[in-house]
Design a protein around this motif. Structure first.
Motif: not given
Length: 81
Positions: A14-15, A48-49, A52, A54, A56-59
């Protein structure tokens, strides 16, 4: 229910930019019925920004598209064997 001995599990991180996670998942892969699909080469296309959402951490949508491309290529490679 019967066990499908021809089944294949594709695994992604996921990361995908975390090298420890990539190394661990890559070491578990046997390239037959457990295949690690490394997303890192695909994510290099995105800033990088943009990987995901902005808020929350979801793709992001773009990250999901890259994931689908990587999975498709992995499935094609399995079919070629």
């Amino acid at each position: 229910t019967q066990f499908n001995h021809k089944g294949v599990m594709l695994v992604q991180a996921t990361l995908p930019s975390d090298p420890r996670t990539r190394d661990k998942l890559g070491s578990l892969s046997n390239e037959r019925n457990l295949v690690y699909v490394d997303l890192a080469p695909f994510t290099r296309r995105l800033e990088r920004q943009d990987r995901q959402l902005s808020y929350d951490g979801h793709w992001s949508r773009e990250m999901h598209i890259l994931s689908a491309e990587a999975l498709f290529q992995a499935i094609e490679a399995l079919e070629d064997r």
